[in-house]
Scaffold this active site. Structure first.
Site, PDB file in Angstrom:
ATOM      1  N   ASP A 132       0.794  -1.234   0.000  1.00 59.32           N
ATOM      2  CA  ASP A 132       0.000   0.000   0.000  1.00 59.32           C
ATOM      3  C   ASP A 132       0.826   1.284   0.000  1.00 59.32           C
ATOM      4  OD1 ASP A 132       0.911   0.228   2.701  1.00 59.32           O
ATOM      5  OD2 ASP A 132      -0.811  -0.933   3.395  1.00 59.32           O
ATOM      6  N   HIS A 149       6.526  -7.525  -1.652  1.00 55.08           N
ATOM      7  CA  HIS A 149       5.406  -8.051  -2.444  1.00 55.08           C
ATOM      8  C   HIS A 149       4.876  -7.049  -3.465  1.00 55.08           C
ATOM      9  CE1 HIS A 149       4.531 -11.089   1.062  1.00 55.08           C
ATOM     10  NE2 HIS A 149       5.593 -11.389   0.360  1.00 55.08           N
ATOM     11  N   PRO A 198      -1.151  -7.964  18.390  1.00 51.42           N
ATOM     12  CA  PRO A 198      -2.087  -8.258  19.484  1.00 51.42           C
ATOM     13  C   PRO A 198      -2.240  -9.765  19.715  1.00 51.42           C
ATOM     14  CG  PRO A 198      -3.148  -6.925  17.745  1.00 51.42           C
ATOM     15  CD  PRO A 198      -1.792  -7.310  17.240  1.00 51.42           C
TER      16      PRO A 198
HETATM   17  P1  NAD Z   1      -2.005 -11.243   7.640  1.00 51.71           P
HETATM   18  O1  NAD Z   1      -3.262 -10.653   7.165  1.00 51.71           O
HETATM   19  O2  NAD Z   1      -1.782 -12.669   7.384  1.00 51.71           O
HETATM   20  O3  NAD Z   1      -1.875 -11.003   9.223  1.00 51.71           O
HETATM   21  C1  NAD Z   1      -2.104  -9.792   9.851  1.00 51.71           C
HETATM   22  C2  NAD Z   1      -1.474  -9.840  11.234  1.00 51.71           C
HETATM   23  O4  NAD Z   1      -1.595  -8.545  11.791  1.00 51.71           O
HETATM   24  C3  NAD Z   1      -2.148 -10.800  12.208  1.00 51.71           C
HETATM   25  O5  NAD Z   1      -1.154 -11.534  12.897  1.00 51.71           O
HETATM   26  C4  NAD Z   1      -2.894  -9.873  13.197  1.00 51.71           C
HETATM   27  O6  NAD Z   1      -2.948 -10.407  14.516  1.00 51.71           O
HETATM   28  C5  NAD Z   1      -2.028  -8.651  13.136  1.00 51.71           C
HETATM   29  N1  NAD Z   1      -2.725  -7.402  13.441  1.00 51.71           N
HETATM   30  C6  NAD Z   1      -4.018  -7.078  13.222  1.00 51.71           C
HETATM   31  N2  NAD Z   1      -4.266  -5.819  13.620  1.00 51.71           N
HETATM   32  C7  NAD Z   1      -3.094  -5.329  14.091  1.00 51.71           C
HETATM   33  C8  NAD Z   1      -2.689  -4.069  14.618  1.00 51.71           C
HETATM   34  N3  NAD Z   1      -3.543  -3.053  14.749  1.00 51.71           N
HETATM   35  N4  NAD Z   1      -1.396  -3.911  15.006  1.00 51.71           N
HETATM   36  C9  NAD Z   1      -0.503  -4.927  14.881  1.00 51.71           C
HETATM   37  N5  NAD Z   1      -0.836  -6.138  14.381  1.00 51.71           N
HETATM   38  C10 NAD Z   1      -2.100  -6.335  13.986  1.00 51.71           C
HETATM   39  O7  NAD Z   1      -0.830 -10.421   7.037  1.00 51.71           O
HETATM   40  P2  NAD Z   1       0.657 -10.777   6.683  1.00 51.71           P
HETATM   41  O8  NAD Z   1       1.243 -11.679   7.716  1.00 51.71           O
HETATM   42  O9  NAD Z   1       1.301  -9.504   6.408  1.00 51.71           O
HETATM   43  O10 NAD Z   1       0.628 -11.649   5.332  1.00 51.71           O
HETATM   44  C11 NAD Z   1      -0.294 -11.549   4.328  1.00 51.71           C
HETATM   45  C12 NAD Z   1       0.154 -10.953   2.999  1.00 51.71           C
HETATM   46  O11 NAD Z   1      -0.927 -10.190   2.536  1.00 51.71           O
HETATM   47  C13 NAD Z   1       1.237  -9.954   3.054  1.00 51.71           C
HETATM   48  O12 NAD Z   1       2.342 -10.547   2.563  1.00 51.71           O
HETATM   49  C14 NAD Z   1       0.838  -8.798   2.126  1.00 51.71           C
HETATM   50  O13 NAD Z   1       1.517  -8.862   0.900  1.00 51.71           O
HETATM   51  C15 NAD Z   1      -0.555  -9.014   1.842  1.00 51.71           C
HETATM   52  N6  NAD Z   1      -1.470  -7.925   2.278  1.00 51.71           N
HETATM   53  C16 NAD Z   1      -1.080  -6.600   2.244  1.00 51.71           C
HETATM   54  C17 NAD Z   1      -1.936  -5.597   2.704  1.00 51.71           C
HETATM   55  C18 NAD Z   1      -1.470  -4.171   2.668  1.00 51.71           C
HETATM   56  O14 NAD Z   1      -0.633  -3.815   1.858  1.00 51.71           O
HETATM   57  N7  NAD Z   1      -1.975  -3.316   3.550  1.00 51.71           N
HETATM   58  C19 NAD Z   1      -3.186  -5.937   3.218  1.00 51.71           C
HETATM   59  C20 NAD Z   1      -3.568  -7.286   3.215  1.00 51.71           C
HETATM   60  C21 NAD Z   1      -2.669  -8.261   2.770  1.00 51.71           C
END
Ligand code: NAD
Length: 262
Positions: free
Chosen positions: A110, A125, A223
């Protein structure tokens, strides 16, 4: 651990952070959750709770139905375009200015770290706001996309090519230069912060472990418990915005106290 201390770094780790020459931060989707971008795996709000990844984020899905995938990403791009960095992103910008060297390795697509002002960011990614040709892989400008007509923008480079999001899909390999930079940071860092990632997606999940193997201190900010938790030197349980802001305050106070000869 009591709730009151759940978000405070121990003094031993604070000293290590203070003295660190090279800090690596690994961020995941949870880092952007408080900016209003859904994570992938959170049961209630995660993107995969509503869609099947294999239907939308694979080369096969794009080959079968480019329009469906392109439009699904267009929705996600809208969310990303209107998102703003939160206090945790800004705390990492401050941290970069407080240590000799900081590598921010992100799994997020993002661009929020760069928008906040972080300088040394490696995108493992890709970036959802960029596009590339699905055949040649060459970059396609935002202007070309904006000027395109039709269901899915065509590639400017090759007749049968389409534009696709410049992100890494399931089953695809990571950009080599990004992975090399991330591994170099993991091997060379003396303090590693893993923030907002489930630590399930490889090879990113291995980076903090690689840092540990090479003698770095590793902390986790999430969390929830993850597979990294049992290996981390400390787990700070809370949302990234609060925990990272508190961490910077702690580091500032630590340095102030040290400066006053406390
Ligand atoms: P994930 O969705 O698998 O996991 C999210 C993690 O964040 C969880 O462990 C959760 O407990 C934690 N979390 C939730 N709210 C939080 C907060 N406020 N503060 C801290 N932690 C919090 O994501 P991932 O492990 O990054 O892997 C999934 C893949 O999805 C990534 O490699 C990425 O490329 C992609 N992705 C990217 C975006 C983005 O760019 N914003 C969004 C969704 C997925």
């Amino acid at each position: 651990m009591s709730n009151a201390n759940a978000q405070l770094l121990t003094h031993a780790l604070l000293q290590q952070l203070d003295e660190a020459r090279h800090v690596m931060v690994l961020s995941g989707a949870g880092m952007s959750a408080e900016s209003g971008i859904p994570t992938f795996r959170d049961a209630q709000t995660g993107i995969w709770a509503k869609f099947r990844a294999e239907d939308l984020a694979t080369p096969e899905a794009f080959a079968a139905n480019p329009g469906r995938v392109w439009h699904w990403y267009e929705d996600r791009r809208e969310t990303v375009r209107s998102a703003r960095p939160h206090g945790g992103h800004h705390a990492l910008v401050q941290l970069e200015s407080m240590v000799p060297s900081l590598s921010l390795i992100t799994q997020n697509v993002d661009g929020l770290h760069q928008l906040a002002g972080s300088k040394n960011v490696t995108e493992l990614h890709g970036n959802i706001l960029r596009s590339r040709c699905h055949v040649t892989g060459r970059a396609i400008s935002a202007q070309w996309i904006a000027d395109s007509t039709g269901d899915v923008p065509r590639s400017p480079y090759i007749g049968h090519g389409f534009a696709r999001p410049d992100v890494v899909w399931f089953g695809e390999t990571l950009p080599r230069h990004a992975l090399e930079a991330a591994m170099e940071a993991a091997v060379g860092c003396d303090f590693c912060i893993s923030a907002g990632t489930t630590s399930l997606v490889q090879p990113a999940a291995s980076l903090p472990l690689l840092a540990l193997e090479h003698g770095a201190a590793v902390i986790e900010i999430n969390p929830m418990e993850t597979p990294l938790s049992p290996h981390a030197n400390q787990c700070l349980r809370g949302p990234a915005s609060e925990v990272l802001s508190t961490l910077i305050q702690q580091l500032k106070s630590w340095r102030q106290d040290a400066g006053q000869g406390a």
